[in-house]
Design a protein around this motif. Structure first.
Motif, short mmCIF file in Angstrom:
data_model
loop_
_atom_site.label_atom_id
_atom_site.label_comp_id
_atom_site.label_asym_id
_atom_site.label_seq_id
_atom_site.Cartn_x
_atom_site.Cartn_y
_atom_site.Cartn_z
N GLN A 153 0.68 -1.28 0.01
CA GLN A 153 -0.17 -0.06 0.00
C GLN A 153 0.86 1.23 0.05
O GLN A 153 0.28 2.31 -0.55
N ASP A 154 2.01 1.20 0.60
CA ASP A 154 2.76 2.54 0.74
C ASP A 154 4.28 2.04 -0.10
O ASP A 154 5.18 2.78 0.13
N MET A 155 4.21 1.18 -1.06
CA MET A 155 5.49 0.81 -1.66
C MET A 155 5.40 1.33 -3.35
O MET A 155 4.71 1.37 -3.87
N PHE A 156 6.47 1.08 -3.84
CA PHE A 156 6.98 1.53 -5.17
C PHE A 156 8.02 0.83 -5.76
O PHE A 156 8.82 0.42 -4.83
N PRO A 157 8.46 0.90 -6.95
CA PRO A 157 9.70 0.04 -7.52
C PRO A 157 10.87 0.78 -7.03
O PRO A 157 11.19 1.96 -7.50
N GLY A 158 11.91 0.13 -6.35
CA GLY A 158 13.02 0.65 -5.98
C GLY A 158 14.10 0.27 -6.83
O GLY A 158 14.09 -0.20 -8.02
N PRO A 159 15.23 0.14 -6.25
CA PRO A 159 16.52 -0.36 -7.06
C PRO A 159 16.74 -2.02 -7.17
O PRO A 159 16.31 -2.90 -6.14
N ALA A 160 17.18 -2.35 -8.40
CA ALA A 160 17.22 -3.79 -8.75
C ALA A 160 16.16 -4.79 -8.33
O ALA A 160 16.49 -5.65 -7.34
N GLU A 161 14.83 -4.48 -8.61
CA GLU A 161 13.86 -5.29 -8.05
C GLU A 161 13.51 -5.45 -6.87
O GLU A 161 13.02 -6.33 -6.17
N ARG A 162 13.73 -4.26 -5.91
CA ARG A 162 13.11 -4.38 -4.54
C ARG A 162 12.31 -3.14 -4.43
O ARG A 162 12.58 -1.86 -5.07
N ILE A 163 11.36 -3.09 -3.77
CA ILE A 163 10.26 -2.29 -3.40
C ILE A 163 10.74 -1.49 -2.21
O ILE A 163 11.27 -2.01 -1.31
N VAL A 164 10.17 -0.17 -2.23
CA VAL A 164 10.57 0.66 -1.22
C VAL A 164 9.45 1.76 -0.98
O VAL A 164 8.61 1.73 -1.64
N THR A 165 9.65 2.42 0.18
CA THR A 165 8.67 3.56 0.47
C THR A 165 9.17 4.87 0.26
O THR A 165 8.78 5.98 0.00
N LEU A 166 10.76 4.98 0.29
CA LEU A 166 11.17 6.53 -0.02
C LEU A 166 12.45 6.16 -0.97
O LEU A 166 13.38 5.30 -0.98
N VAL A 167 12.48 7.37 -1.86
CA VAL A 167 13.56 7.57 -2.75
C VAL A 167 13.84 9.14 -2.66
O VAL A 167 13.10 9.99 -2.55
N GLU A 168 15.19 9.45 -2.48
CA GLU A 168 15.77 10.90 -2.76
C GLU A 168 16.57 11.00 -3.89
O GLU A 168 17.73 10.01 -4.14
N LEU A 169 16.80 12.01 -4.59
CA LEU A 169 17.58 12.34 -5.72
C LEU A 169 18.33 13.77 -5.36
O LEU A 169 17.45 14.69 -4.93
N TYR A 170 19.71 13.52 -5.36
CA TYR A 170 20.55 14.76 -5.18
C TYR A 170 21.41 15.09 -6.39
O TYR A 170 21.74 14.21 -7.24
#
Length: 268
Positions: A248-265
């Motif tokens: 419910q609070d997840m989305f596609p992250g790195p290398a086929e892992r699902i995450v809740t948080l991503v940040e870009l710098y």
């Protein structure tokens, strides 16, 4: 302890401590319209209220030890920071003079990265709210917001080589999982999940051959950007995800892992 002030313009110190370690403090560049992130502040001290002799600027520099990564001396106030993150200021004339600590011994690895970084994007879906479709800029004056983007303002943040130097991080994962690379094209200018021009992979927890070749517009219209260029239907390394995936609070992250948080710098 031997201290030599080499240049007031470059603000360069060489410090030999009683432990025999050499350090260098240098002003890397002036940033207009940005400020150091107050969340990384360790200590703030007004030199006018302290009973010390000597140069307060030098004393501020020497106090940047251990967890301190950079410092700022302004209007008689010494501020020590544990990070390099700078954020957009409400005052366009705000000037930040970023000074960074390095180990001088060439045989030793650097204590810190070689430059500051600017947070340009965050998606945190812990409240089960996702990115509004098609939106590029969001909560631009709220750097602590769960959803934040200044992607429309990064054109002037290219390095001297003409490329953007990005760092994509997933803070919630067990390790400090970040990918670092450069590309000369703005991610929103790269169509159809093509590999961006002048893509150079620097480092990351996995090989670049696991599908990551920089950021581009997402062909699967599930998110704003993604970094999985291994197939037109794939959207791992997603930024600006429009709906949940894998929870419910997840989305596609790195290398086929699902995450809740991503940040870009953007690294400067």
């Amino acid at each position: 302890m031997l201290v030599q002030l080499l240049s007031s313009h470059l603000f360069l110190f060489q410090i030999r401590s009683v432990y025999g370690a050499d350090y260098e403090f240098s002003q890397m560049r002036d940033l207009y319209g940005f400020q150091l992130d107050p969340r990384t502040l360790i200590l703030e001290e007004d030199s006018s209220k302290q009973e010390h002799n000597g140069d307060p600027l030098l004393r501020c520099a020497l106090s940047c030890q251990n967890d301190c990564q950079t410092f700022e001396f302004k209007d008689g106030v010494c501020r020590l920071y544990k990070g390099f993150t700078v954020i957009k200021s409400a005052d366009p004339n705000q000037v930040v003079q970023v000074r960074i600590k390095h180990r001088l011994d060439p045989q030793s690895p650097p204590i810190l990265p070689m430059g500051p970084q600017i947070l340009v994007f965050r998606q945190n879906a812990s409240d089960q709210i996702f990115w509004p479709p098609g939106v590029i800029a969001l909560n631009k004056n709220q750097t602590s917001a769960l959803r934040y983007s200044i992607l429309d303002e990064i054109h002037d943040l290219r390095g001297t080589d003409g490329s953007f130097h990005f760092k994509l991080c997933y803070p919630e994962l067990n390790t400090n999982l970040c990918y670092r690379w450069s590309q000369s094209e703005h991610p929103l200018a790269v169509q159809g999940q093509d590999v961006p021009k002048n893509f150079v992979y620097k480092e990351g927890p996995f090989s670049k051959y696991r599908g990551f070749f920089g950021l581009s517009q997402s062909t699967p219209h599930q998110c704003l950007l993604n970094g999985d260029l291994s197939g037109s239907s794939r959207w791992w390394f997603a930024l600006g995800t429009y709906h949940s995936f894998g929870g419910q609070d997840m989305f596609p992250g790195p290398a086929e892992r699902i995450v809740t948080l991503v940040e870009l710098y953007v690294e400067l």
